[in-house]
Structures are given as structure tokens and as C-alpha cells.
Design an enzyme around this catalytic site. Structure first.
Site, PDB file in Angstrom:
ATOM      1  N   SER A 121       0.833  -1.202   0.000  1.00  0.00           N
ATOM      2  CA  SER A 121       0.000   0.000   0.000  1.00  0.00           C
ATOM      3  C   SER A 121       0.861   1.242   0.000  1.00  0.00           C
ATOM      4  CB  SER A 121      -0.923   0.021   1.220  1.00  0.00           C
ATOM      5  OG  SER A 121      -0.205  -0.191   2.389  1.00  0.00           O
ATOM      6  N   HIS A 142      -3.888  -4.462  -5.041  1.00  0.00           N
ATOM      7  CA  HIS A 142      -4.027  -3.857  -3.719  1.00  0.00           C
ATOM      8  C   HIS A 142      -5.462  -3.964  -3.215  1.00  0.00           C
ATOM      9  CE1 HIS A 142      -3.761  -0.058  -1.027  1.00  0.00           C
ATOM     10  NE2 HIS A 142      -3.431  -1.139  -0.366  1.00  0.00           N
ATOM     11  N   GLU A 154      -7.085  -2.140  -6.362  1.00  0.00           N
ATOM     12  CA  GLU A 154      -6.297  -1.266  -7.227  1.00  0.00           C
ATOM     13  C   GLU A 154      -5.298  -2.148  -7.961  1.00  0.00           C
ATOM     14  OE1 GLU A 154      -6.175   3.054  -4.994  1.00  0.00           O
ATOM     15  OE2 GLU A 154      -4.900   1.490  -4.199  1.00  0.00           O
ATOM     16  N   ASN A 192      -5.353   5.429  -1.045  1.00  0.00           N
ATOM     17  CA  ASN A 192      -4.519   5.860   0.088  1.00  0.00           C
ATOM     18  C   ASN A 192      -4.019   7.290  -0.083  1.00  0.00           C
ATOM     19  OD1 ASN A 192      -4.733   3.608   1.636  1.00  0.00           O
ATOM     20  ND2 ASN A 192      -2.828   2.670   0.975  1.00  0.00           N
TER      21      ASN A 192
HETATM   22  N1  CAA Z   1     -14.156  -9.661   7.850  1.00  0.00           N
HETATM   23  C1  CAA Z   1     -15.283 -10.067   7.247  1.00  0.00           C
HETATM   24  N2  CAA Z   1     -16.441  -9.395   7.298  1.00  0.00           N
HETATM   25  C2  CAA Z   1     -16.467  -8.270   8.039  1.00  0.00           C
HETATM   26  C3  CAA Z   1     -15.341  -7.788   8.721  1.00  0.00           C
HETATM   27  C4  CAA Z   1     -14.148  -8.548   8.603  1.00  0.00           C
HETATM   28  N3  CAA Z   1     -13.019  -8.154   9.194  1.00  0.00           N
HETATM   29  N4  CAA Z   1     -15.683  -6.640   9.347  1.00  0.00           N
HETATM   30  C5  CAA Z   1     -16.973  -6.413   9.084  1.00  0.00           C
HETATM   31  N5  CAA Z   1     -17.437  -7.393   8.285  1.00  0.00           N
HETATM   32  C6  CAA Z   1     -18.774  -7.490   7.726  1.00  0.00           C
HETATM   33  C7  CAA Z   1     -19.793  -7.773   8.779  1.00  0.00           C
HETATM   34  O1  CAA Z   1     -19.946  -9.157   8.965  1.00  0.00           O
HETATM   35  C8  CAA Z   1     -21.035  -7.144   8.204  1.00  0.00           C
HETATM   36  O2  CAA Z   1     -21.632  -7.957   7.245  1.00  0.00           O
HETATM   37  P1  CAA Z   1     -23.251  -7.996   7.091  1.00  0.00           P
HETATM   38  O3  CAA Z   1     -23.686  -6.563   6.953  1.00  0.00           O
HETATM   39  O4  CAA Z   1     -23.476  -8.793   5.844  1.00  0.00           O
HETATM   40  O5  CAA Z   1     -23.736  -8.632   8.323  1.00  0.00           O
HETATM   41  C9  CAA Z   1     -20.503  -5.942   7.421  1.00  0.00           C
HETATM   42  O6  CAA Z   1     -19.132  -6.214   7.183  1.00  0.00           O
HETATM   43  C10 CAA Z   1     -20.682  -4.689   8.207  1.00  0.00           C
HETATM   44  O7  CAA Z   1     -20.011  -4.870   9.447  1.00  0.00           O
HETATM   45  P2  CAA Z   1     -20.561  -4.330  10.826  1.00  0.00           P
HETATM   46  O8  CAA Z   1     -22.048  -4.282  10.821  1.00  0.00           O
HETATM   47  O9  CAA Z   1     -19.884  -5.093  11.914  1.00  0.00           O
HETATM   48  O10 CAA Z   1     -19.961  -2.873  10.950  1.00  0.00           O
HETATM   49  P3  CAA Z   1     -20.038  -1.681   9.948  1.00  0.00           P
HETATM   50  O11 CAA Z   1     -21.353  -1.556   9.271  1.00  0.00           O
HETATM   51  O12 CAA Z   1     -19.505  -0.536  10.714  1.00  0.00           O
HETATM   52  O13 CAA Z   1     -18.999  -2.051   8.809  1.00  0.00           O
HETATM   53  C11 CAA Z   1     -16.813  -1.877   7.971  1.00  0.00           C
HETATM   54  C12 CAA Z   1     -17.675  -2.312   9.132  1.00  0.00           C
HETATM   55  C13 CAA Z   1     -17.079  -2.770   6.764  1.00  0.00           C
HETATM   56  C14 CAA Z   1     -15.383  -2.035   8.408  1.00  0.00           C
HETATM   57  C15 CAA Z   1     -17.209  -0.398   7.612  1.00  0.00           C
HETATM   58  O14 CAA Z   1     -17.202   0.378   8.763  1.00  0.00           O
HETATM   59  C16 CAA Z   1     -16.248   0.234   6.618  1.00  0.00           C
HETATM   60  O15 CAA Z   1     -16.344   0.031   5.427  1.00  0.00           O
HETATM   61  N6  CAA Z   1     -15.318   1.056   7.149  1.00  0.00           N
HETATM   62  C17 CAA Z   1     -14.312   1.719   6.301  1.00  0.00           C
HETATM   63  C18 CAA Z   1     -13.122   0.823   6.193  1.00  0.00           C
HETATM   64  C19 CAA Z   1     -12.084   1.377   5.262  1.00  0.00           C
HETATM   65  O16 CAA Z   1     -12.050   2.549   4.926  1.00  0.00           O
HETATM   66  N7  CAA Z   1     -11.187   0.484   4.858  1.00  0.00           N
HETATM   67  C20 CAA Z   1     -10.091   0.882   3.970  1.00  0.00           C
HETATM   68  C21 CAA Z   1      -8.906   1.267   4.762  1.00  0.00           C
HETATM   69  S1  CAA Z   1      -7.542   1.656   3.770  1.00  0.00           S
HETATM   70  C22 CAA Z   1      -6.892   0.157   3.374  1.00  0.00           C
HETATM   71  O17 CAA Z   1      -7.262  -0.865   3.810  1.00  0.00           O
HETATM   72  C23 CAA Z   1      -5.777   0.205   2.406  1.00  0.00           C
HETATM   73  C24 CAA Z   1      -4.454   0.373   2.943  1.00  0.00           C
HETATM   74  O18 CAA Z   1      -3.528   0.068   2.208  1.00  0.00           O
HETATM   75  C25 CAA Z   1      -4.141   1.017   4.209  1.00  0.00           C
END
Ligand code: CAA
Length: 554
Positions: A121, A142, A154, A192
Site C-alpha cells: 500500500s 491492492h 487497485e 490511500n
Molecule cells: N471480515 C469479514 N467481514 C467483516 C469484517 C471482517 N473483518 N468486518 C466487518 N465485516 C462485515 C460484517 O460481517 C457485516 O456484514 P453484514 O452486513 O453482511 O452482516 C458488514 O461487514 C458490516 O459490518 P458491521 O455491521 O460489523 O460494521 P459496519 O457496518 O460498521 O462495517 C466496515 C464495518 C465494513 C469495516 C465499515 O465500517 C467500513 O467500510 N469502514 C471503512 C473501512 C475502510 O475505509 N477500509 C479501507 C482502509 S484503507 C486500506 O485498507 C488500504 C491500505 O492500504 C491502508
């Protein structure tokens, strides 16, 4: 020859690697899941199993499918097992020497036509590729955390990459049910490069001590409607990862806002890396105390809402429902002498109404903006300044828009607290009412405003009384970065919106938000923010769109 992927391997079974293994195995691919020792490979099995169990317990996966998915995965500590892999994706720690040693070893193990992908990343993919025997087969793939949930992949190309590889990886991502965006090798790629500076700005604001962590998170989650606040998201991504991407971004751009904030460095040095270590900006340990709720004890017993329009009506109704005795004044002829001594007066969007000449375009107030047909309510003797004249230090005045603030500034006594208030559009998480505090604001005054807004059903956010407060200063600069990326020719507005919705769970892309707000509003907002922070400047492309009143998306 166009690559065909039958057997896939993932190296490195941390959060990302384990998630990627799960994605492939669920899509029916036989997968080698590799880590550096049998213990680490077993730990990876634990991560994948736990995630699948979670899906079973939520009724999203049958037990039979869970077992079949696990059977498709071969957990191993031996790179030599990968001789028949068609695609190897590394997801090991972000250190170039580790990547190089793995890719060099793979050169001797896999077929010369196998594709080597990196989930990096932050590191230069070109540098990773250039260290291998066949750089033409090294591509970026990615994924985003959590990989089983977020759809963005990506696909990163380099100048060394063979022509058909990016297309083959894009098609593979589609087969996995993901949304691919193909871009060149630039620091932070798309998501990112936009997300991390936004997180860094939020962390830098938090480290000033002027905004609490909960308010900061609420500003973005509730105020903008993002899935998580920036501090919660940083804890999810891993503070070490956020820090590393900041370092790479800063090295590439030398922009102050890309630098890793000192608090972030300190937390990384202290090994408080977020969720994965149990502590970051928040404490995830089982015995962590719940965030203190300020409660509504300090709320005001009475308030005056002075002004007209929807917001005035909404505030009067919400305050009354919360048990506040409300005096609503929407008629400029009302005698306002009784407002003397009121604990709270809210001025709302009525300022334009006080200068009768404004409406007819005949306002000739001295010193009014030469380009403007009216004085925006600043006429001497106007309605709001009549109110301002009767108030003293017993009152906290909330100005719900710039015109109201402008109408009383200079008329109010210096010892009266005048705080900007911005009520944001309701999102699925609630509705933020944000107020600005300045040097003269006492803790009791801020507590009273917070408690009253809470009781009235809003999510309060308190931050420094500076242009954009918290929500718009973070949002407008985030959007401004996206425009700069498009202006640089790196990505299209559509790519950016796909990256932010599919990769970071944004309900709408940054350009959809920008088009809604209007390029002029964002450009003006950035100019205002630039008056207190000279590093904030609207990008020329944004200004062009503002001047020509052109949206970015069709
Ligand atoms: N593994 C599998 N499934 C997961 C999970 C995990 N670690 N975390 C959450 N889920 C699933 C849940 O089971 C749930 O599924 P259903 O709706 O079908 O039941 C769904 O995702 C939603 O989860 P929650 O209800 O527990 O919580 P939420 O609605 O707050 O969603 C989230 C959680 C998906 C993490 C959401 O908050 C989100 O999209 N957050 C933003 C995350 C983000 O920006 N990620 C990118 C970061 S940058 C990156 O990763 C790149 C890098 O190089 C740094």
C-alpha cells in the site's frame, strides 16, 4: 500469452493476507496460504477460520461451505510448495528488503510466466519489480481492509509491466466480485493518496487538543456520513500502516499535510498500533471504560431563537421538545428588549431580512461589498444588531450562518460569547450540530451548548472557531486533494469515486459530494481556510469548474 489463473498463493497471513486468502478460497480457487513459520501459518489459519465462523454465525455461509472453503486452502511455511502457482500475491510487512528477498526467492521457485503481485500500500512497485528477474510479470493487486468486505482492488501497473498482465488481473478481480481500478505506480495510488492525508489532518487536529476524539470521529461519521470516523479508521487500518503511507506520501509530495503527525509517530513507537495491538487512539481491551457521556445536566433552561427559515423552525421545535423554554422571534418588528440576560440566543438566517432596502436592491449602506447588491444584513440599526445591543456577558450567542455572525460582529460587546454554529445535513448516523469555541469561551459555556444540542437530538461537535470548523475543513481539503489528483492526470473523477466507495465504504464518492456542494462553495471554503492556514489553496481545476459552474461528473 494471456495469463490463466488456476492456482493462487498468498504470502503473509496478517490481517490483509488472511483476508485475501479468504476472498480467493470463497471464489473457488485452490489457494496456498504461506507464512514464515508453521506457527505463523497456523495463526493465519486461525484468522481465516474465525472470519468464516463469523459469516456462519450471521447466517451468510453454511457450515458445509465453510468446510469446503477451508479445504481449498493449503496452509504452509514452505515457499518451495508454490512451484505450480499461477499467481503469487505477497502481503508481507511494508519493508522493501523483505519484499525483495521474497520476490528473489520466488524467481527460483515459480514458473517464468507466473504472475507475481504485491499488495503493497505504500512502497514503489517499480522498485519491487526492478529487483526481480522478470519485472514484466510484477503487478500490484491492492486490496482494502477488511478484504472480504470491501470491493476495491487497485491494479497497479509499472513501466516494466507486460501489456496483457494488467488486463488479466483486472478480469480476475471482476471474477472475485471486486471492483478494479487500473492506475500507474504513484505514492499512495488512488485511495490511500486521498484517505491517508485526510486521516493525517484529522490526527494533527486531534493532537492540538482542541477537539475530542469522539467529536472528531462524529464530525466525519455523522457529519459527512462516512462509515467510520478517522481515528477509529486509523485504528482499524493500523497506525503503523497509516504512518508508513504518510512517510511515503510526504517523501513524494513534500506537502506538510502528508507528513506523519508527531502523535502518530509516538503511538507507533509505543507499539500502540490500533485494534491489532488492543490500543491505539482508543482502548480495545476488555476492561476499557466506556467513553464518558457529558449528559444533559448543563443544558440551558431557556433559549431565544431569532430568525426565519427552516433551520430556525427546526431548532425551535427541537429545543422545545428537549424541555427548553423557547422564545421564537421571527418578526423584525418584535421588541427585543426582553432578551437581555437570556442564557442562550441563537441567530438564524434572518439577517438578510433586516435591511428593507436589500430586498429591493437599493441598499446603500456605506462600506458594503462593492460587487454585492446588498449589505447582507449588516445595515446599522438592523434587526440582529438591535438584538446584539441588548445582550451582555450573561448570554451565549450562537450564529447559525455566516450572515448572522457578520450582522452582529462588531455590535456585540466584546465580553459576549459569539460562537459559530453549523447544523449539517442529516446522515444515516444522525445529525451533527457543530459549534466553534474560541479563546474567550469558558468550559461552562461550551458544556451548556453541548448539553442543549444533545438534549435537542443533535450530535454535538466542538472545535476551534476557525473557517470550516471541523467538518468542512476536513471534507473540503479531502475533496480538494481529489481534484488535484484528477488535475495531475493520474485518475478520473469516476476512478476516484469508485476507489472511495468500493475501497473505503464511502456512501458517495468525493466528486459526487463535490458536485452536490458546488465547486464554488468548496473553492470559497478553501480560500477562507487558506486565510488561517496558507498551505490550503484551491486547485486551479477546482477554480475553473467554480468559475464555469461545471460539475465534474456527467
Ligand atoms: N471480515 C469479514 N467481514 C467483516 C469484517 C471482517 N473483518 N468486518 C466487518 N465485516 C462485515 C460484517 O460481517 C457485516 O456484514 P453484514 O452486513 O453482511 O452482516 C458488514 O461487514 C458490516 O459490518 P458491521 O455491521 O460489523 O460494521 P459496519 O457496518 O460498521 O462495517 C466496515 C464495518 C465494513 C469495516 C465499515 O465500517 C467500513 O467500510 N469502514 C471503512 C473501512 C475502510 O475505509 N477500509 C479501507 C482502509 S484503507 C486500506 O485498507 C488500504 C491500505 O492500504 C491502508
Amino acid at each position: 500469452m494471456v495469463p490463466v489463473f488456476s492456482k493462487v498463493a498468498v504470502i503473509g497471513l496478517g490481517t490483509m493476507g488472511a483476508g485475501i486468502v479468504e476472498v480467493f478460497a470463497k471464489a473457488d480457487f485452490p489457494v496456498y496460504a504461506v507464512d514464515g513459520s508453521t506457527e505463523l501459518a497456523e495463526r493465519g489459519r486461525g484468522f481465516v477460520t474465525k472470519s468464516l465462523e463469523r459469516a456462519v454465525s450471521k447466517g451468510k455461509l453454511s457450515e458445509a461451505d465453510r468446510d469446503a472453503t477451508l479445504e481449498r486452502i493449503t496452509f504452509t511455511a514452505e515457499l518451495s510448495d508454490l512451484a505450480d502457482a499461477d499467481l503469487v500475491i505477497e502481503a508481507v510487512p511494508e519493508r522493501m528488503e523483505i519484499k525483495h528477498s521474497i520476490f528473489t526467492a520466488l524467481d527460483d521457485i515459480v514458473r517464468p510466466d507466473a504472475i507475481l503481485a504485491s499488495n503493497t500500500s505504500s512502497l514503489s512497485l517499480t522498485e519491487v519489480a526492478a529487483g526481480t528477474r522478470h519485472p514484466e510479470r510484477v503487478v500490484g493487486m491492492h486490496f482494502f481492509n477488511p478484504a472480504p468486505v470491501l470491493q476495491l482492488v487497485e491494479v497497479i501497473t509499472t513501466v516494466l509491466l507486460a501489456d496483457d498482465v494488467a488486463d488479466a488481473i483486472r478480469d480476475l478481480a471482476l471474477k472475485l466480485g471486486k471492483k478494479p481500478v487500473v492506475v500507474g505506480d504513484r505514492a499512495g495510488f488512488v485511495a490511500n493518496a486521498l484517505l491517508i492525508p485526510y486521516l493525517a489532518r484529522a490526527i494533527a487536529l486531534y493532537q492540538t487538543g482542541k477537539v475530542s476524539r469522539v467529536d472528531l470521529d462524529n464530525a466525519c461519521k455523522v457529519g459527512i456520513g462516512l462509515p467510520m470516523g478517522p481515528l477509529t479508521l486509523s485504528d482499524l487500518v493500523g497506525l503503523d500502516v497509516v504512518h508508513e503511507v504518510c512517510e511515503v506520501m510526504y517523501a513524494a509530495t513534500k506537502r506538510a499535510s502528508d507528513a506523519s503527525p508527531s502523535l502518530l509517530r509516538q503511538l507507533v513507537l509505543a507499539k500502540r498500533l490500533g485494534r491489532k495491538t488492543g490500543q491505539g487512539f482508543y482502548d480495545y481491551s476488555a476492561d476499557a471504560g466506556a467513553e464518558e457521556d457529558a449528559g444533559t445536566d448543563a443544558m440551558t433552561a431557556s433559549a431565544a431563537i431569532v430568525g426565519k427559515g427552516e433551520l430556525a423552525t427546526q431548532l425551535a421545535g427541537a429545543f422545545a421538545k428537549a424541555g427548553v423554554t423557547v422564545t421564537a422571534i421571527d418578526d423584525p418588528e418584535t421588541d427585543v428588549a426582553d432578551l437581555a440576560g437570556s442564557p442562550l440566543v441563537v441567530l438564524v438566517g434572518g439577517a438578510e431580512a433586516e435591511c428593507a432596502n436589500c430586498d429591493s436592491g437599493e441598499c446603500d449602506v456605506e462600506g458594503k461589498d462593492a460587487d454585492s447588491a446588498c449589505c447582507s444584513g449588516a445595515a446599522p440599526g438592523n434587526w440582529f444588531s438591535d438584538v446584539a445591543e441588548v445582550l451582555d456577558a450573561r448570554t451565549v450567542v450562537l450564529a447559525a450562518d455566516e450572515a448572522s455572525e457578520f450582522a452582529v460582529a462588531g455590535v456585540l460587546d466584546d465580553d459576549v460569547a459569539l460562537l459559530p454554529l453549523r447544523v449539517h445535513q442529516e446522515t444515516k448516523h444522525g445529525q451533527v450540530a457543530e459549534f466553534g469555541v474560541s479563546l474567550g469561551t469558558t468550559d461552562e459555556q461550551a458544556a451548556m451548548v453541548r448539553a442543549t444540542l444533545t438534549a435537542a437530538g443533535f450530535v454535538p461537535v466542538a472545535g476551534p472557531a476557525r473557517p470550516g470548523l471541523v467538518v468542512d475543513s476536513l471534507l473540503f481539503q479531502h475533496v480538494g486533494d481529489a481534484v488535484a489528483m484528477v488535475d495531475a492526470g493520474y485518475a478520473t473523477p469516476q476512478d476516484v469515486d469508485t476507489a472511495m466507495t468500493a475501497g473505503c465504504g464511502y456512501p458517495r464518492g468525493l466528486f459526487a459530494i463535490l458536485d452536490d456542494l458546488g465547486a464554488d462553495v468548496v473553492a470559497d471554503g478553501l480560500l477562507e481556510q487558506g486565510s488561517v492556514d496558507p498551505t490550503v489553496v484551491p486547485n486551479p481545476l477546482l477554480v475553473e469548474h467554480a468559475v464555469r459552474d461545471l460539475p465534474f461528473l456527467d
